[in-house]
Design a protein around this motif. Structure first.
Motif, PDB file in Angstrom:
ATOM      1  N   LEU A  27      29.231  70.547  23.544  1.00  0.00           N
ATOM      2  CA  LEU A  27      30.544  70.531  24.181  1.00  0.00           C
ATOM      3  C   LEU A  27      31.566  71.260  23.306  1.00  0.00           C
ATOM      4  O   LEU A  27      32.381  72.046  23.804  1.00  0.00           O
ATOM      5  CB  LEU A  27      30.993  69.090  24.449  1.00  0.00           C
ATOM      6  CG  LEU A  27      32.309  68.910  25.185  1.00  0.00           C
ATOM      7  CD1 LEU A  27      32.264  69.585  26.552  1.00  0.00           C
ATOM      8  CD2 LEU A  27      32.636  67.421  25.323  1.00  0.00           C
ATOM      9  N   VAL A  43      39.637  67.874  21.632  1.00  0.00           N
ATOM     10  CA  VAL A  43      39.270  67.601  23.027  1.00  0.00           C
ATOM     11  C   VAL A  43      37.922  66.885  23.106  1.00  0.00           C
ATOM     12  O   VAL A  43      37.743  65.979  23.926  1.00  0.00           O
ATOM     13  CB  VAL A  43      39.263  68.898  23.873  1.00  0.00           C
ATOM     14  CG1 VAL A  43      38.695  68.657  25.261  1.00  0.00           C
ATOM     15  CG2 VAL A  43      40.670  69.466  23.972  1.00  0.00           C
ATOM     16  N   VAL A  44      36.977  67.247  22.243  1.00  0.00           N
ATOM     17  CA  VAL A  44      35.673  66.551  22.234  1.00  0.00           C
ATOM     18  C   VAL A  44      35.887  65.071  21.918  1.00  0.00           C
ATOM     19  O   VAL A  44      35.352  64.196  22.614  1.00  0.00           O
ATOM     20  CB  VAL A  44      34.695  67.201  21.220  1.00  0.00           C
ATOM     21  CG1 VAL A  44      33.468  66.320  21.007  1.00  0.00           C
ATOM     22  CG2 VAL A  44      34.282  68.575  21.700  1.00  0.00           C
ATOM     23  N   GLU A  46      38.639  63.277  22.313  1.00  0.00           N
ATOM     24  CA  GLU A  46      39.356  62.666  23.428  1.00  0.00           C
ATOM     25  C   GLU A  46      38.424  62.462  24.627  1.00  0.00           C
ATOM     26  O   GLU A  46      38.524  61.462  25.336  1.00  0.00           O
ATOM     27  CB  GLU A  46      40.554  63.533  23.829  1.00  0.00           C
ATOM     28  CG  GLU A  46      41.410  62.945  24.916  1.00  0.00           C
ATOM     29  CD  GLU A  46      42.146  61.675  24.516  1.00  0.00           C
ATOM     30  OE1 GLU A  46      42.455  60.882  25.425  1.00  0.00           O
ATOM     31  OE2 GLU A  46      42.400  61.469  23.311  1.00  0.00           O
ATOM     32  N   THR A  47      37.509  63.396  24.837  1.00  0.00           N
ATOM     33  CA  THR A  47      36.552  63.275  25.942  1.00  0.00           C
ATOM     34  C   THR A  47      35.714  62.014  25.779  1.00  0.00           C
ATOM     35  O   THR A  47      35.531  61.245  26.730  1.00  0.00           O
ATOM     36  CB  THR A  47      35.633  64.514  26.006  1.00  0.00           C
ATOM     37  OG1 THR A  47      36.446  65.667  26.240  1.00  0.00           O
ATOM     38  CG2 THR A  47      34.594  64.388  27.102  1.00  0.00           C
ATOM     39  N   TYR A  48      35.209  61.791  24.586  1.00  0.00           N
ATOM     40  CA  TYR A  48      34.382  60.608  24.370  1.00  0.00           C
ATOM     41  C   TYR A  48      35.192  59.327  24.466  1.00  0.00           C
ATOM     42  O   TYR A  48      34.686  58.290  24.893  1.00  0.00           O
ATOM     43  CB  TYR A  48      33.605  60.709  23.058  1.00  0.00           C
ATOM     44  CG  TYR A  48      32.378  61.560  23.256  1.00  0.00           C
ATOM     45  CD1 TYR A  48      31.212  61.017  23.760  1.00  0.00           C
ATOM     46  CD2 TYR A  48      32.405  62.922  23.008  1.00  0.00           C
ATOM     47  CE1 TYR A  48      30.092  61.802  23.996  1.00  0.00           C
ATOM     48  CE2 TYR A  48      31.290  63.718  23.242  1.00  0.00           C
ATOM     49  CZ  TYR A  48      30.143  63.149  23.734  1.00  0.00           C
ATOM     50  OH  TYR A  48      29.049  63.912  23.979  1.00  0.00           O
ATOM     51  N   ARG A  50      37.656  58.985  26.574  1.00  0.00           N
ATOM     52  CA  ARG A  50      37.854  58.826  28.014  1.00  0.00           C
ATOM     53  C   ARG A  50      36.608  58.301  28.721  1.00  0.00           C
ATOM     54  O   ARG A  50      36.720  57.576  29.699  1.00  0.00           O
ATOM     55  CB  ARG A  50      38.249  60.166  28.649  1.00  0.00           C
ATOM     56  CG  ARG A  50      39.620  60.636  28.328  1.00  0.00           C
ATOM     57  CD  ARG A  50      40.656  59.877  29.160  1.00  0.00           C
ATOM     58  NE  ARG A  50      41.999  60.229  28.762  1.00  0.00           N
ATOM     59  CZ  ARG A  50      42.746  61.112  29.393  1.00  0.00           C
ATOM     60  NH1 ARG A  50      42.286  61.727  30.447  1.00  0.00           N
ATOM     61  NH2 ARG A  50      43.952  61.367  28.949  1.00  0.00           N
ATOM     62  N   LEU A  66      30.574  65.555  31.001  1.00  0.00           N
ATOM     63  CA  LEU A  66      31.360  65.781  29.789  1.00  0.00           C
ATOM     64  C   LEU A  66      32.250  67.017  29.918  1.00  0.00           C
ATOM     65  O   LEU A  66      33.433  66.983  29.556  1.00  0.00           O
ATOM     66  CB  LEU A  66      30.431  65.933  28.575  1.00  0.00           C
ATOM     67  CG  LEU A  66      29.707  64.674  28.143  1.00  0.00           C
ATOM     68  CD1 LEU A  66      28.628  65.016  27.125  1.00  0.00           C
ATOM     69  CD2 LEU A  66      30.693  63.672  27.581  1.00  0.00           C
ATOM     70  N   VAL A  69      35.212  66.283  32.300  1.00  0.00           N
ATOM     71  CA  VAL A  69      36.233  65.454  31.654  1.00  0.00           C
ATOM     72  C   VAL A  69      37.004  66.289  30.635  1.00  0.00           C
ATOM     73  O   VAL A  69      38.243  66.256  30.587  1.00  0.00           O
ATOM     74  CB  VAL A  69      35.606  64.206  30.994  1.00  0.00           C
ATOM     75  CG1 VAL A  69      36.622  63.466  30.149  1.00  0.00           C
ATOM     76  CG2 VAL A  69      35.013  63.285  32.052  1.00  0.00           C
ATOM     77  N   ALA A  70      36.298  67.064  29.826  1.00  0.00           N
ATOM     78  CA  ALA A  70      36.944  67.881  28.798  1.00  0.00           C
ATOM     79  C   ALA A  70      37.881  68.919  29.412  1.00  0.00           C
ATOM     80  O   ALA A  70      39.015  69.096  28.958  1.00  0.00           O
ATOM     81  CB  ALA A  70      35.887  68.565  27.928  1.00  0.00           C
ATOM     82  N   ASN A  72      39.309  68.804  32.309  1.00  0.00           N
ATOM     83  CA  ASN A  72      40.469  68.101  32.871  1.00  0.00           C
ATOM     84  C   ASN A  72      41.489  67.775  31.784  1.00  0.00           C
ATOM     85  O   ASN A  72      42.701  67.888  31.997  1.00  0.00           O
ATOM     86  CB  ASN A  72      40.034  66.831  33.602  1.00  0.00           C
ATOM     87  CG  ASN A  72      39.380  67.140  34.933  1.00  0.00           C
ATOM     88  OD1 ASN A  72      39.553  68.214  35.499  1.00  0.00           O
ATOM     89  ND2 ASN A  72      38.607  66.186  35.436  1.00  0.00           N
ATOM     90  N   LEU A  73      41.011  67.389  30.621  1.00  0.00           N
ATOM     91  CA  LEU A  73      41.917  67.129  29.495  1.00  0.00           C
ATOM     92  C   LEU A  73      42.654  68.399  29.082  1.00  0.00           C
ATOM     93  O   LEU A  73      43.860  68.371  28.817  1.00  0.00           O
ATOM     94  CB  LEU A  73      41.131  66.572  28.297  1.00  0.00           C
ATOM     95  CG  LEU A  73      40.642  65.144  28.435  1.00  0.00           C
ATOM     96  CD1 LEU A  73      39.649  64.813  27.328  1.00  0.00           C
ATOM     97  CD2 LEU A  73      41.817  64.186  28.392  1.00  0.00           C
TER      98      LEU A  73
END
Length: 163
Positions: A27, A43-44, A46-48, A50, A66, A69-70, A72-73
């Motif tokens: 990712l 972002v990685v 924050e992705t985890y 989320r 993943l 979600v990433a 989108n962030l």
């Protein structure tokens, strides 16, 4: 928390840990190409954060999930930046192109207060575009004196403008 709940939480954390170990580097590489390495690492993480509420075993396509979600962030952050910059633009006072800038006014005041010997050399050099030998001929002084006066003029400006 009961023992059964605690075991269930550990199992979910273990699944998330496995997911992280397996796909975090992938990712990160995917995001680096789009947003740069520093932002990608954030972002990685924050992705985890989320996806933590989701059970790792319920995710059928982890890479797609993943990445979605990433991205989108990333989009959310971009939208926030756009809104922030628009808000700053709205609150910035309008400046007329013909109105003198604060820096120009300050420099003008400093030059006006500068001792005449320094000011002559400074103005001829910086505003008339004359070379040191040309200034020396015009003022009837040596090039070395022009250099010395110019250095003093620059020191004077720097001290008054807090540079």
């Amino acid at each position: 928390m009961t023992e059964a709940e605690h075991i269930g939480a550990d199992a979910a954390d273990d699944g998330l840990s496995r997911l992280y170990r397996r796909y975090a580097a992938w990712l990160n590489r995917r995001l680096r190409a789009r947003i740069g390495s520093d932002a990608a690492e954030d972002v990685v993480q924050e992705t985890y954060l989320r996806i933590a509420p989701h059970a790792a075993d319920d995710i059928r396509h982890p890479k797609a999930f993943l990445l979605t979600v990433a991205m989108n962030l990333v989009r959310d952050e971009h939208r926030r930046e756009v809104r922030r910059s628009r808000a700053l633009e709205r609150h910035r006072p309008a400046e007329s192109e013909n109105a003198p800038q604060i820096d120009q006014i300050m420099l003008s005041d400093v030059i006006a207060a500068m001792p005449q010997l320094y000011r002559d050399v400074f103005v001829l050099s910086r505003f008339s575009g004359m070379t040191y030998p040309e200034i020396a001929r015009t003022l009837g002084i040596s090039v070395k004196t022009v250099e010395w006066r110019m250095s003093r003029a620059l020191e004077y400006c720097a001290s008054r403008l807090d540079l």
